[in-house]
Design a protein around this motif. Structure first.
Motif, PDB file in Angstrom:
ATOM      1  N   HIS A 199       0.830  -1.205   0.000  1.00 53.40           N
ATOM      2  CA  HIS A 199       0.000   0.000   0.000  1.00 53.40           C
ATOM      3  C   HIS A 199       0.868   1.259   0.000  1.00 53.40           C
ATOM      4  CE1 HIS A 199      -3.248  -2.646   2.115  1.00 53.40           C
ATOM      5  NE2 HIS A 199      -3.222  -2.838   0.808  1.00 53.40           N
ATOM      6  N   VAL A 200       1.932   1.247   0.804  1.00 57.70           N
ATOM      7  CA  VAL A 200       2.837   2.401   0.832  1.00 57.70           C
ATOM      8  C   VAL A 200       3.533   2.552  -0.510  1.00 57.70           C
ATOM      9  CG1 VAL A 200       4.892   3.377   1.936  1.00 57.70           C
ATOM     10  CG2 VAL A 200       3.153   2.243   3.331  1.00 57.70           C
ATOM     11  N   ALA A 201       3.955   1.444  -1.093  1.00 55.62           N
ATOM     12  CA  ALA A 201       4.621   1.502  -2.397  1.00 55.62           C
ATOM     13  C   ALA A 201       3.690   2.055  -3.471  1.00 55.62           C
ATOM     14  CB  ALA A 201       5.109   0.109  -2.797  1.00 55.62           C
ATOM     15  N   ALA A 202       2.408   1.719  -3.402  1.00 52.67           N
ATOM     16  CA  ALA A 202       1.449   2.247  -4.375  1.00 52.67           C
ATOM     17  C   ALA A 202       1.355   3.761  -4.269  1.00 52.67           C
ATOM     18  CB  ALA A 202       0.074   1.610  -4.163  1.00 52.67           C
ATOM     19  N   VAL A 203       1.353   4.270  -3.045  1.00 54.11           N
ATOM     20  CA  VAL A 203       1.322   5.725  -2.836  1.00 54.11           C
ATOM     21  C   VAL A 203       2.578   6.370  -3.400  1.00 54.11           C
ATOM     22  CG1 VAL A 203       1.404   7.523  -1.066  1.00 54.11           C
ATOM     23  CG2 VAL A 203      -0.195   5.607  -0.826  1.00 54.11           C
ATOM     24  N   LEU A 204       3.723   5.824  -3.073  1.00 52.28           N
ATOM     25  CA  LEU A 204       4.980   6.446  -3.497  1.00 52.28           C
ATOM     26  C   LEU A 204       5.161   6.383  -5.008  1.00 52.28           C
ATOM     27  CD1 LEU A 204       7.233   5.164  -0.590  1.00 52.28           C
ATOM     28  CD2 LEU A 204       6.112   7.391  -0.827  1.00 52.28           C
TER      29      LEU A 204
END
Length: 266
Positions: free
Chosen positions: A153-158
């Motif tokens: 999820h964090v990687a999708a944001v970044l």
């Protein structure tokens, strides 16, 4: 590796005492938590003269301030404006002090907002502070925490944000605790974006986190160090040790344990 510790380890210590303690024990830096009533006094309310004094104290020390830890959270639309304003003040503080990293949270996801919308909302919020952070020489790092423990999820944001001043603070515990992901799996997902690392050991008991001395819990910090070495990570590994023993006991123990892992990997 370069190690540091957050002021939650020793909330009663002044800035100078934190710097002296870090240098004396072999830590490369410290990480003040702002807005937590800690005695270090590194806050957005500092005047320009006080900021110059802090910067001079750090310059005279063998330890530095590697990160400012914020409590800003962006997922809930009702508090977004307030949190963005707080982040901008903290970017200004970090820039004035020459601190390269500001840690922030994604936050909890408000009722009625699904994951895809939350990813879009968090991405949009970070985009709004990205240029300002970059101009100040500060990288805003979203922690794997709260509703954002899953590295995917964090990687999708970044990936959405796609800005060099927005990156990840990999807390090595929470993906293991909340998502059942191994250290290696988490690192593989987040590696392109990791600019700061939080570490602590804990037992994985249902419904609670119980922090324990490094090497006695469920987290494989030897694997953390191995993986970060292989990825040429050059930031700090910062201990977020909250109240499980007096700092006089755990700060020497933790860095000793981490150095022993490094020796094992030599």
């Amino acid at each position: 590796m370069r190690y540091s510790f957050m002021s939650f380890s020793c909330p009663e210590l002044s800035l100078q005492a934190m710097l002296d303690t870090a240098a004396g024990l072999g830590y490369a830096g410290i990480e003040p938590r702002v807005d937590a009533n800690h005695a270090h006094g590194v806050e957005t309310s500092l005047s320009p003269a006080q900021r110059r004094d802090v910067r001079a104290r750090v310059a005279d020390s063998a330890a530095d301030i590697c990160c400012i830890a914020s409590s800003s959270r962006y997922s809930e639309p009702a508090t977004l404006k307030e949190n963005l304003a707080q982040t901008r003040r903290e970017i200004g503080l970090a820039g004035d002090l020459g601190v390269p990293v500001l840690r922030v949270f994604g936050g909890q996801i408000a009722e009625g907002i699904d994951r895809d919308a939350a990813i879009d909302n968090l991405s949009a919020a970070l985009i709004r502070v990205a240029d300002e952070a970059g101009q100040a020489g500060v990288t805003v790092c979203v922690e794997t925490h709260d509703a954002w423990c899953n590295p995917h999820h964090v990687a999708a944001v970044l990936a959405n944000v796609n800005h060099p001043a927005i990156a990840a603070n990999w807390d090595v515990l929470h993906p293991v605790r909340a998502e059942g992901m191994s250290v290696a799996e988490s690192l593989a997902v987040l590696e392109p974006w990791i600019r700061h690392v939080h570490m602590h050991d804990a037992t994985l008991e249902p419904g609670r986190i119980r922090y324990v001395p490094m090497g006695t819990g469920a987290i494989d910090h030897r694997e953390v160090i191995r993986g970060l070495r292989e990825s040429d990570y050059n930031g700090c590994l910062s201990g977020e040790w909250i109240g499980y023993s007096p700092w006089q006991e755990h700060l020497p123990h933790e860095i000793g344990q981490l150095r022993s892992y490094e020796a094992d990997l030599a």
